[in-house]
Design a protein around this motif. Structure first.
Motif, PDB file in Angstrom:
ATOM      1  N   THR A 208       0.860  -1.185   0.000  1.00  0.00           N
ATOM      2  CA  THR A 208       0.000   0.000   0.000  1.00  0.00           C
ATOM      3  C   THR A 208       0.897   1.235   0.000  1.00  0.00           C
ATOM      4  N   ASP A 209       0.391   2.327  -0.563  1.00  0.00           N
ATOM      5  CA  ASP A 209       1.202   3.548  -0.573  1.00  0.00           C
ATOM      6  C   ASP A 209       0.598   4.628   0.322  1.00  0.00           C
ATOM      7  N   ALA A 210      -0.466   4.271   1.057  1.00  0.00           N
ATOM      8  CA  ALA A 210      -1.075   5.197   2.016  1.00  0.00           C
ATOM      9  C   ALA A 210      -1.897   4.356   2.989  1.00  0.00           C
ATOM     10  N   PRO A 211      -2.218   4.880   4.156  1.00  0.00           N
ATOM     11  CA  PRO A 211      -2.953   4.062   5.136  1.00  0.00           C
ATOM     12  C   PRO A 211      -4.338   3.650   4.646  1.00  0.00           C
ATOM     13  N   LEU A 212      -4.821   2.532   5.171  1.00  0.00           N
ATOM     14  CA  LEU A 212      -6.203   2.132   4.920  1.00  0.00           C
ATOM     15  C   LEU A 212      -7.097   2.954   5.844  1.00  0.00           C
ATOM     16  N   ARG A 213      -8.357   3.109   5.462  1.00  0.00           N
ATOM     17  CA  ARG A 213      -9.314   3.786   6.329  1.00  0.00           C
ATOM     18  C   ARG A 213     -10.461   2.828   6.610  1.00  0.00           C
ATOM     19  N   LEU A 214     -10.645   2.492   7.892  1.00  0.00           N
ATOM     20  CA  LEU A 214     -11.715   1.560   8.262  1.00  0.00           C
ATOM     21  C   LEU A 214     -13.059   2.252   8.087  1.00  0.00           C
ATOM     22  N   THR A 215     -14.043   1.515   7.502  1.00  0.00           N
ATOM     23  CA  THR A 215     -15.328   2.151   7.201  1.00  0.00           C
ATOM     24  C   THR A 215     -16.511   1.442   7.850  1.00  0.00           C
ATOM     25  N   GLY A 216     -16.262   0.294   8.516  1.00  0.00           N
ATOM     26  CA  GLY A 216     -17.372  -0.419   9.177  1.00  0.00           C
ATOM     27  C   GLY A 216     -17.918   0.419  10.320  1.00  0.00           C
ATOM     28  N   PRO A 217     -19.191   0.184  10.719  1.00  0.00           N
ATOM     29  CA  PRO A 217     -19.836   1.039  11.722  1.00  0.00           C
ATOM     30  C   PRO A 217     -19.100   1.089  13.065  1.00  0.00           C
ATOM     31  N   LEU A 218     -18.528  -0.025  13.484  1.00  0.00           N
ATOM     32  CA  LEU A 218     -17.813  -0.012  14.761  1.00  0.00           C
ATOM     33  C   LEU A 218     -16.328   0.213  14.556  1.00  0.00           C
ATOM     34  N   MET A 219     -15.788  -0.469  13.517  1.00  0.00           N
ATOM     35  CA  MET A 219     -14.352  -0.436  13.330  1.00  0.00           C
ATOM     36  C   MET A 219     -13.847   0.977  13.039  1.00  0.00           C
ATOM     37  N   ARG A 220     -14.693   1.822  12.444  1.00  0.00           N
ATOM     38  CA  ARG A 220     -14.173   3.140  12.067  1.00  0.00           C
ATOM     39  C   ARG A 220     -13.801   3.953  13.304  1.00  0.00           C
ATOM     40  N   LEU A 221     -14.381   3.603  14.441  1.00  0.00           N
ATOM     41  CA  LEU A 221     -13.995   4.262  15.690  1.00  0.00           C
ATOM     42  C   LEU A 221     -12.540   3.954  16.039  1.00  0.00           C
ATOM     43  N   LEU A 222     -12.052   2.836  15.474  1.00  0.00           N
ATOM     44  CA  LEU A 222     -10.681   2.412  15.803  1.00  0.00           C
ATOM     45  C   LEU A 222      -9.631   3.098  14.929  1.00  0.00           C
ATOM     46  N   ASN A 223     -10.077   3.833  13.893  1.00  0.00           N
ATOM     47  CA  ASN A 223      -9.121   4.434  12.955  1.00  0.00           C
ATOM     48  C   ASN A 223      -7.928   5.103  13.617  1.00  0.00           C
ATOM     49  N   PRO A 224      -8.147   5.885  14.689  1.00  0.00           N
ATOM     50  CA  PRO A 224      -6.968   6.553  15.282  1.00  0.00           C
ATOM     51  C   PRO A 224      -6.030   5.572  15.976  1.00  0.00           C
ATOM     52  N   PHE A 225      -6.504   4.357  16.253  1.00  0.00           N
ATOM     53  CA  PHE A 225      -5.727   3.447  17.105  1.00  0.00           C
ATOM     54  C   PHE A 225      -5.092   2.283  16.351  1.00  0.00           C
ATOM     55  N   VAL A 226      -5.814   1.770  15.336  1.00  0.00           N
ATOM     56  CA  VAL A 226      -5.306   0.600  14.633  1.00  0.00           C
ATOM     57  C   VAL A 226      -4.551   1.053  13.390  1.00  0.00           C
ATOM     58  N   LYS A 227      -3.278   0.776  13.360  1.00  0.00           N
ATOM     59  CA  LYS A 227      -2.476   1.156  12.196  1.00  0.00           C
ATOM     60  C   LYS A 227      -2.421  -0.014  11.234  1.00  0.00           C
TER      61      LYS A 227
END
Ligand SMILES: [Zn+2]
Length: 228
Positions: A208-227
């Motif tokens: 990948t050349d840039a981070p993934l962005r989580l889009t699921g209803p719960l998982m997106r809350l984890l975006n700042p935490f899960v790299k």
């Protein structure tokens, strides 16, 4: 008849874009992307033919711009070799080793076959191993991912591109199935949640050349935490 994806006669069904193969043949790809293409080529006679064709054309262009004189005596040496009777092939009595799972280009970067990979748990059911490719730091992330059977990668999209090749097992994504050697490319248009095959899971090489962005209803809350 469907061939076993582990058979040497198996041809992958999903290939890199021809533009990527052309750039690979021209030597103009970045190293992480080249690694995915080279690994795919090790398993795909169809794309090897395409790349060989591009390289032949490139070679002709090179010859037109930079003529090279054959070394003195090279032709005579070749003719002598052709005259010599072929030596019988040596007898190898050692047991036939089982074929490595990681194709050659990837095995060299990993430093061994799949059994040697020092996995790190990312989340439940998904392990990763980051591979150093090219001079660090760079904008790419190159990693092996091991996904347990039946496990879905959390729904996500991409801020850049993601190039994935199946190394072992398989996964399904958007109504398509990917087996060993298959390549898929995703970008910001794709919002997906690939699912590893129930019987045996999946190991993939992903760049990948840039981070993934989580889009699921719960998982997106984890975006700042899960790299990812
Ligand atoms: Zn191919």
């Amino acid at each position: 008849m469907t061939l076993d994806p582990k058979s040497p006669a198996h041809h992958p069904a999903h290939h890199p874009d021809e533009a990527l193969l052309l750039d690979y043949a021209a030597g103009s790809l970045d190293e992480p992307t080249s690694l995915v293409i080279a690994t795919h080529l090790a398993l795909c006679p169809d794309c090897r033919r395409v790349v060989a064709g591009h390289e032949a054309v490139g070679g002709v262009l090179l010859e037109e711009t930079a003529p090279v004189e054959p070394a003195a005596g090279a032709l005579a040496a070749l003719m002598t070799l052709l005259d010599e009777p072929a030596a019988p092939p040596p007898v190898d009595a050692s047991p036939i080793p089982s074929a490595p799972i990681l194709p050659r280009p990837l095995r060299d970067y990993v430093g061994g076959d799949l059994g040697a990979v020092p996995w790190r748990k990312l989340i439940s059911g998904i392990d990763v191993h980051d591979i150093v490719v090219g001079s660090a730091p760079n904008r790419f992330k190159t990693r092996l991912m091991r996904i347990k059977g039946g496990v879905a990668v959390p729904r996500h999209t991409h801020e850049g591109f993601e190039l994935v090749m199946v190394v072992e097992g398989g996964f399904s994504d958007g109504g398509r199935h990917y087996d060993r050697g298959d390549v898929t490319c995703s970008d910001g248009e794709v919002d997906h949640s690939p699912v590893a095959d129930a019987d045996g899971g999946c190991v993939c090489l992903a760049v990948t050349d840039a981070p993934l962005r989580l889009t699921g209803p719960l998982m997106r809350l984890l975006n700042p935490f899960v790299k990812f």
